[in-house]
Structure formats: structure tokens, C-alpha cells
Scaffold this active site. Structure first.
Site, PDB file in Angstrom:
ATOM      1  N   CYS A   1     -25.012   7.517 -31.026  1.00 49.71           N
ATOM      2  CA  CYS A   1     -25.017   7.082 -30.171  1.00 49.71           C
ATOM      3  C   CYS A   1     -24.855   5.900 -30.435  1.00 49.71           C
ATOM      4  O   CYS A   1     -24.440   5.302 -31.385  1.00 49.71           O
ATOM      5  CB  CYS A   1     -27.138   6.843 -30.169  1.00 49.71           C
ATOM      6  SG  CYS A   1     -27.804   8.850 -29.883  1.00 49.71           S
TER       7      CYS A   1
ATOM      8  N   ARG B   1     -29.076  16.969 -26.931  1.00 48.72           N
ATOM      9  CA  ARG B   1     -28.312  17.116 -28.648  1.00 48.72           C
ATOM     10  C   ARG B   1     -29.888  16.900 -30.009  1.00 48.72           C
ATOM     11  O   ARG B   1     -29.491  17.261 -30.223  1.00 48.72           O
ATOM     12  CB  ARG B   1     -27.926  15.084 -28.580  1.00 48.72           C
ATOM     13  CG  ARG B   1     -26.660  15.051 -27.978  1.00 48.72           C
ATOM     14  CD  ARG B   1     -25.312  13.322 -28.444  1.00 48.72           C
ATOM     15  NE  ARG B   1     -25.796  13.831 -29.861  1.00 48.72           N
ATOM     16  CZ  ARG B   1     -25.680  12.376 -30.598  1.00 48.72           C
ATOM     17  NH1 ARG B   1     -25.703  11.246 -29.899  1.00 48.72           N
ATOM     18  NH2 ARG B   1     -25.540  12.545 -31.902  1.00 48.72           N
TER      19      ARG B   1
ATOM     20  N   ASP C   1     -36.469   5.802 -35.569  1.00 49.22           N
ATOM     21  CA  ASP C   1     -35.709   7.009 -34.374  1.00 49.22           C
ATOM     22  C   ASP C   1     -37.128   7.804 -34.054  1.00 49.22           C
ATOM     23  O   ASP C   1     -37.662   8.106 -32.512  1.00 49.22           O
ATOM     24  CB  ASP C   1     -35.659   8.291 -35.270  1.00 49.22           C
ATOM     25  CG  ASP C   1     -34.169   8.287 -35.615  1.00 49.22           C
ATOM     26  OD1 ASP C   1     -33.772   9.152 -36.959  1.00 49.22           O
ATOM     27  OD2 ASP C   1     -33.065   7.235 -35.784  1.00 49.22           O
TER      28      ASP C   1
ATOM     29  N   ARG D   1     -22.235   0.196 -36.736  1.00 46.31           N
ATOM     30  CA  ARG D   1     -22.888   2.022 -37.398  1.00 46.31           C
ATOM     31  C   ARG D   1     -21.747   1.842 -37.984  1.00 46.31           C
ATOM     32  O   ARG D   1     -20.832   2.849 -38.945  1.00 46.31           O
ATOM     33  CB  ARG D   1     -22.809   2.943 -37.001  1.00 46.31           C
ATOM     34  CG  ARG D   1     -23.543   2.930 -36.070  1.00 46.31           C
ATOM     35  CD  ARG D   1     -23.727   4.444 -34.954  1.00 46.31           C
ATOM     36  NE  ARG D   1     -25.165   5.143 -35.803  1.00 46.31           N
ATOM     37  CZ  ARG D   1     -25.919   5.972 -35.144  1.00 46.31           C
ATOM     38  NH1 ARG D   1     -25.754   6.471 -34.190  1.00 46.31           N
ATOM     39  NH2 ARG D   1     -26.320   6.554 -36.147  1.00 46.31           N
TER      40      ARG D   1
ATOM     41  N   LYS E   1     -32.758  18.146 -36.552  1.00 46.94           N
ATOM     42  CA  LYS E   1     -31.470  17.987 -36.436  1.00 46.94           C
ATOM     43  C   LYS E   1     -31.032  16.918 -37.350  1.00 46.94           C
ATOM     44  O   LYS E   1     -29.654  18.299 -37.987  1.00 46.94           O
ATOM     45  CB  LYS E   1     -31.431  17.510 -35.178  1.00 46.94           C
ATOM     46  CG  LYS E   1     -30.140  16.143 -35.325  1.00 46.94           C
ATOM     47  CD  LYS E   1     -30.220  15.801 -33.481  1.00 46.94           C
ATOM     48  CE  LYS E   1     -30.185  14.069 -34.166  1.00 46.94           C
ATOM     49  NZ  LYS E   1     -29.308  13.321 -34.358  1.00 46.94           N
ATOM     50  N   ASN E   2     -31.859  16.108 -37.598  1.00 52.79           N
ATOM     51  CA  ASN E   2     -30.733  15.704 -39.083  1.00 52.79           C
ATOM     52  C   ASN E   2     -30.634  16.221 -40.078  1.00 52.79           C
ATOM     53  O   ASN E   2     -30.240  16.369 -40.886  1.00 52.79           O
ATOM     54  CB  ASN E   2     -31.282  14.076 -38.404  1.00 52.79           C
ATOM     55  CG  ASN E   2     -31.153  13.250 -38.005  1.00 52.79           C
ATOM     56  OD1 ASN E   2     -30.057  13.898 -37.067  1.00 52.79           O
ATOM     57  ND2 ASN E   2     -31.915  11.985 -37.670  1.00 52.79           N
TER      58      ASN E   2
HETATM   59  C1  EPZ Z   1     -29.052   8.820 -40.037  1.00 56.66           C
HETATM   60  O1  EPZ Z   1     -27.853   7.981 -39.195  1.00 56.66           O
HETATM   61  C2  EPZ Z   1     -29.463   9.312 -38.311  1.00 56.66           C
HETATM   62  N1  EPZ Z   1     -28.775  10.102 -38.008  1.00 56.66           N
HETATM   63  C3  EPZ Z   1     -30.346   8.353 -37.936  1.00 56.66           C
HETATM   64  O2  EPZ Z   1     -30.940   9.434 -36.680  1.00 56.66           O
HETATM   65  C4  EPZ Z   1     -31.311   7.534 -38.352  1.00 56.66           C
HETATM   66  O3  EPZ Z   1     -31.127   6.565 -36.984  1.00 56.66           O
HETATM   67  C5  EPZ Z   1     -30.294   6.591 -39.618  1.00 56.66           C
HETATM   68  O4  EPZ Z   1     -30.163   7.685 -40.452  1.00 56.66           O
HETATM   69  C6  EPZ Z   1     -31.584   5.983 -39.943  1.00 56.66           C
HETATM   70  O5  EPZ Z   1     -33.332   6.571 -40.005  1.00 56.66           O
HETATM   71  C7  EPZ Z   1     -28.451  11.147 -38.892  1.00 56.66           C
HETATM   72  O6  EPZ Z   1     -29.219  11.566 -39.648  1.00 56.66           O
HETATM   73  C8  EPZ Z   1     -27.717  12.088 -38.383  1.00 56.66           C
HETATM   74  P1  EPZ Z   1     -28.289   5.513 -42.168  1.00 56.66           P
HETATM   75  P2  EPZ Z   1     -26.962   7.140 -39.972  1.00 56.66           P
HETATM   76  O7  EPZ Z   1     -26.985   4.833 -43.497  1.00 56.66           O
HETATM   77  O8  EPZ Z   1     -26.956   8.284 -42.101  1.00 56.66           O
HETATM   78  C9  EPZ Z   1     -26.674   0.741 -42.348  1.00 56.66           C
HETATM   79  C10 EPZ Z   1     -30.783  10.328 -34.313  1.00 56.66           C
HETATM   80  O9  EPZ Z   1     -31.669   9.956 -33.579  1.00 56.66           O
HETATM   81  N2  EPZ Z   1     -25.039   0.817 -42.900  1.00 56.66           N
HETATM   82  O10 EPZ Z   1     -29.164   5.593 -42.457  1.00 56.66           O
HETATM   83  O11 EPZ Z   1     -25.574   6.509 -39.288  1.00 56.66           O
HETATM   84  C11 EPZ Z   1     -26.436   0.354 -41.157  1.00 56.66           C
HETATM   85  O12 EPZ Z   1     -25.431  -0.621 -40.228  1.00 56.66           O
HETATM   86  C12 EPZ Z   1     -29.636   9.312 -35.035  1.00 56.66           C
HETATM   87  O13 EPZ Z   1     -31.480  10.943 -34.877  1.00 56.66           O
HETATM   88  C13 EPZ Z   1     -23.914   0.058 -43.665  1.00 56.66           C
HETATM   89  O14 EPZ Z   1     -24.457  -0.879 -44.028  1.00 56.66           O
HETATM   90  O15 EPZ Z   1     -28.008   5.966 -40.819  1.00 56.66           O
HETATM   91  C14 EPZ Z   1     -27.881   0.572 -41.228  1.00 56.66           C
HETATM   92  O16 EPZ Z   1     -28.668  -0.959 -40.721  1.00 56.66           O
HETATM   93  C15 EPZ Z   1     -29.623   7.951 -34.403  1.00 56.66           C
HETATM   94  N3  EPZ Z   1     -23.730   0.763 -44.294  1.00 56.66           N
HETATM   95  C16 EPZ Z   1     -28.365   0.980 -42.116  1.00 56.66           C
HETATM   96  O17 EPZ Z   1     -27.576   1.185 -42.874  1.00 56.66           O
HETATM   97  C17 EPZ Z   1     -22.965   2.329 -44.460  1.00 56.66           C
HETATM   98  O18 EPZ Z   1     -22.234   2.393 -44.774  1.00 56.66           O
HETATM   99  C18 EPZ Z   1     -29.555   3.153 -41.870  1.00 56.66           C
HETATM  100  O19 EPZ Z   1     -28.139   3.790 -41.247  1.00 56.66           O
HETATM  101  C19 EPZ Z   1     -23.699   3.021 -43.435  1.00 56.66           C
HETATM  102  C20 EPZ Z   1     -24.777   2.411 -43.607  1.00 56.66           C
END
Ligand code: EPZ
Length: 426
Positions: A117, A400, A308, A122, A22-23
Site C-alpha cells: 500500500c 488483498r 489499520d 516506508r 493476514k498480517n
Molecule cells: C505492518 O507494516 C502491517 N503490515 C501494516 O498493515 C500496519 O499498518 C503496520 O505494521 C503498523 O501496525 C504487515 O504486517 C504486513 P511498521 P510494517 O514497521 O511492518 C516506521 C495493513 O493494512 N519504520 O510497524 O511495514 C514506519 O515508517 C498493513 O494490513 C521505520 O522508521 O509497519 C512506521 O512509521 C498496512 N523504520 C512505523 O515504523 C523501519 O525500518 C511502523 O511501521 C520500519 C518501520
């Protein structure tokens, strides 16, 4: 309202085929905007998030042709630099990849801020930092992210340091940089397999992205891209979910169409618990070998244990013969599944982003909710390990991210079905 009904307590035995990730799929679909050509994507998961990506691209002029169940042709030549409808983009977080793709192709983007979610805060500050470092001026409101660059100058390659490993920000930076002038260096990028998949797709379209999956990614801007044919990697989280289900039901599953290397930390933690995991070229075989040892799991950016997989693994920690712990370092609100497992008899305490599981749980059937995508998957695993009838609500979350999860589990002996309750308000 549709619900999943499970008559659990029976071991799962047989072979399950994992679908496309998916991702990776949601990112690669938006990346096709940069090709300004026709791309054929294969091994796409048939899930609502992917359908929503298609709807968003079609709303701005793309032509989508379904070649088969998991193969789609995407023609992005007629895409306009328009704004996708907010109600579409707010259905999922991955919509923000449209911003990087539109900025990279047109030098401007206005995208409604996504939903997705409810995992807690976020932010998108690192996405904004990446776009601004490349020369865009970015306006961020509660509803929109808007980025524009001076058309004379265009985006110019720069060094971008990520204060934390962000999958989304890393991918969005790559999308914005592939057509920029000069070279861009990403420092401390996310190293997840789906980041590598996006880079491999873009390179198949003629981009020059090097080092994806390592701690430094270099992107040499090119003049233009072209279409390509590309197959999405298998879903490591779907695979991990079935690995845990095999152990939780005291069964044995041959999980096919996987990349074992992507599953390394999941495999390592299962083996630490005393579960048998045999690796093959494109499959793993997971079997229950008796009492499971309690362990401590900590979620970390790849190659650490994936957040995840946190809720699903927690089901197994409930079944271990002693006290286990799960520490969450990525999402502040990942523990919403805990109350649902408590409803099924689990003894769990949560403090300082660590859940402690008493273990030796004999789950009892209940009516439980899917609080988010992976919490919903955890409820399915717990229900399969529970003697009696468990009802899982809010299953749209699960659909989803999991292709035909009911059919796949039935094919290996699970007594599970999806039932529609028309008289209940959705
Ligand atoms: C991706 O989300 C995945 N979604 C999430 O999967 C997954 O949990 C996550 O990566 C972590 O592996 C998709 O790929 C569509 P991040 P993403 O930016 O990109 C912080 C699922 O169940 N952060 O890697 O939104 C954030 O708060 C979903 O498939 C900032 O601080 O996650 C978090 O603590 C749920 N500033 C950490 O980084 C930013 O600008 C990781 O978030 C962006 C993120």
C-alpha cells in the site's frame, strides 16, 4: 474491471465468522523457511497476499500442498538459497520477511524491496540495523536488500534497540535470530498479536523466543528447527471492520472467531461513542444503541488503537452527533480515504496529521476508489451506511486483506455484490 456495488442504508443483522489474520499469516508462511521441514498451517485466510507468499516460496523451491480451503502443507526442505523473482516480491511489503528467514537459515539473502500500500514513506532502516547488529553485512539499494554473514562466524546474538516500534523489523529480527549463536535481546519491539503469533509458531518448531508481546523479547539461538502444525490467530482488523459496520448501519452483529483481548482498544472507543459491545470467549456482539457521541481517536502501536482501523473508524466519526477527530501517528499518507468520503458528503478537514469530522453526516451515494487496503474497507462500510447505490472501484486492494467480504456481508443482510465491467480498462 471488477467493482463492488452496494445498495446501502439497511442495518446488518446476524453472525459473521472472522478469518485468519493476514498480517500473521504472511509472516508465519515465510517463517516456515527456517524449519527446513514440513509445516501444516491452519486458519490461513484465502486472500491474494497469502497466495503471493506461496508463489514466492515455490519460486525458490518450496512445495505447497493445499489440504483444504484454509489449511496448507508447506515443505521447505528443498528451498535453495536463491533469489525470488522481483516481480513477485514487489507485490507486497511482507516479502521482506523472506530476507530475515533466508539470512537466518542460509546466512545470506537477496530480496527485492517490496511494494504494498502507498501509505507514505516506508523505510527499512530498523530491519537493516537488526541484521547488522547480528553480524550481517547489508547492502540496501532502491531495488534490493542484500544481507550476508561470514560463514565461519555466522550470526551472533546481540542486544537490538528499536528506535520506534516496528512490526516488520521486530519480526525480521526474530527470524534472523532464532538460529543465531547465543542470545538476542530485542528492546522496544512491536507488541502486536501477530508478532506473538510468529514467536509462538517458531517455538512450536523448537525455537526459544520469550517475551513476545512485551517490551523485551529474548531469543536464545538453537541449532535447528523442525516442522509443526500451527493455527493462525483470527484477524483483529477484519473483526474491527465488521464491528464498525454493525454500528454504522445501525444493526447488530455477532462476530465469531475472535480474541476479544486483541480488540480491546476498538471496543473501548466504540463504547465511548455509545455503541454496545458484549464480549464472549471467542466472539463479540456489537449493536447500535442510538445517537453516537463524538470522540477523539489517536492511532498508536499495539496495544494502542490500530492504524489499520483508522479509515474504517473515521466512517463512524462522520456519523457521530458532533465534531470528532482522528490523529494518525504511524503513516504519513493514511488520509487518502478522506477525499473519497468527502465525495460521499462528509465534511472533513485535515491538518498536522489529524482529521476533524464535522459529524451528523448523511452520506450520499457516489463512485469512490479504494486508495489502499483499509481505505477500501472503509468505503465498503460507508456505502453500507448510505441509502442508494454506491460503486467502489480498485477493489483488488480490498481482496488483498479480506476473505469473501461480499459474501460475508450478504450473509447478514447487506445488499452488496461484485460486478465485472469487462469493457473498462483494468
Ligand atoms: C505492518 O507494516 C502491517 N503490515 C501494516 O498493515 C500496519 O499498518 C503496520 O505494521 C503498523 O501496525 C504487515 O504486517 C504486513 P511498521 P510494517 O514497521 O511492518 C516506521 C495493513 O493494512 N519504520 O510497524 O511495514 C514506519 O515508517 C498493513 O494490513 C521505520 O522508521 O509497519 C512506521 O512509521 C498496512 N523504520 C512505523 O515504523 C523501519 O525500518 C511502523 O511501521 C520500519 C518501520
Amino acid at each position: 474491471m471488477e467493482k463492488i456495488i452496494v445498495d446501502g442504508g439497511k442495518p446488518l443483522f446476524g453472525t459473521i465468522e472472522v478469518s485468519g489474520m493476514k498480517n500473521a499469516a504472511v509472516a508465519v508462511i515465510f517463517a516456515t523457511v527456517l524449519s527446513n521441514d514440513i509445516c501444516v498451517l491452519d486458519n490461513l485466510p484465502e486472500i491474494s497476499d497469502v497466495a503471493d507468499c506461496f508463489a514466492i516460496l515455490e519460486s525458490i523451491g518450496a512445495r505447497i500442498t493445499h489440504v483444504s480451503a484454509d489449511t496448507v502443507e508447506i515443505d521447505t526442505r528443498s528451498i535453495r538459497d536463491a533469489e525470488a523473482p522481483v516481480k513477485l516480491v514487489q507485490k507486497m511489503r511482507a516479502s521482506y520477511y523472506l530476507a530475515g528467514a533466508m539470512l537466518g537459515r542460509f546466512g545470506k539473502a537477496k530480496v527485492g524491496l517490496p511494494g504494498g500500500c502507498n501509505l507514505g514513506e516506508r523505510p527499512v532502516d530498523l530491519h537493516v540495523k537488526a541484521f547488522e547488529t547480528l553480524g550481517a553485512s547489508v547492502t540496501l539499494s532502491d531495488e534490493y536488500i542484500e544481507a550476508t554473514v561470514n560463514p565461519e562466524r555466522g550470526l551472533c546474538g546481540k542486544n537490538i534497540y528499536f528506535d520506534c516500534c516496528s512490526v516488520g523489523a521486530t519480526i525480521n529480527a526474530i527470524l534472523a535470530a532464532v538460529l543465531a549463536k547465543g542470545s538476542t535481546i530485542l528492546e522496544n519491539p512491536a507488541r502486536e498479536p501477530h508478532v506473538v503469533d510468529v514467536a509462538n509458531f517458531l517455538n512450536a518448531c523448537g525455537a526459544d523466543v520469550r517475551g513476545a508481546g512485551t517490551s523485551i523479547i529474548k531469543i536464545n539461538g538453537v541449532e535447528r528447527l523442525h516442522g509443526c502444525e500451527y493455527s493462525i490467530i483470527p484477524d483483529m482488523i477484519e473483526a474491527g471492520t465488521f464491528m464498525v459496520a454493525a454500528a454504522a448501519t445501525k444493526g447488530k452483529l455477532y462476530i465469531d472467531n475472535v480474541i476479544p483481548k486483541h480488540l480491546e482498544t476498538i471496543t473501548a472507543k466504540l463504547i465511548e461513542m455509545g455503541v454496545s459491545v458484549e464480549e464472549y470467549d471467542e466472539a463479540v456482539c456489537v449493536s447500535y444503541e442510538g445517537e453516537m457521541t463524538p470522540i477523539h481517536v489517536k492511532t498508536l502501536p499495539y496495544p494502542g488503537f490500530p492504524t489499520d482501523m483508522h479509515p474504517q473508524m473515521s466512517v463512524l466519526l462522520c456519523l457521530a452527533n458532533g465534531e470528532s477527530a482522528m490523529s494518525e501517528t504511524i503513516w504519513s499518507n493514511r488520509f487518502r480515504y478522506v477525499d473519497e468520503l468527502r465525495r460521499m458528503g462528509a465534511k472533513i478537514t485535515v491538518a498536522d496529521k489529524t482529521a476533524t469530522f464535522e459529524g451528523n453526516t448523511v452520506f450520499k451515494p457516489a463512485v469512490v476508489k479504494s486508495c489502499d487496503l483499509r481505505a477500501g474497507a472503509a468505503m465498503v462500510v460507508a456505502a453500507l451506511a448510505t441509502k442508494g447505490i454506491t460503486t467502489i472501484e480498485d477493489i483488488a486492494y480490498i481482496e488483498r486483506g479480506y476473505v469473501n467480504i461480499v459474501e460475508k456481508i450478504r450473509s447478514v443482510g447487506g445488499n452488496i455484490q461484485k460486478v465485472n465491467f469487462p469493457d473498462e480498462a483494468s
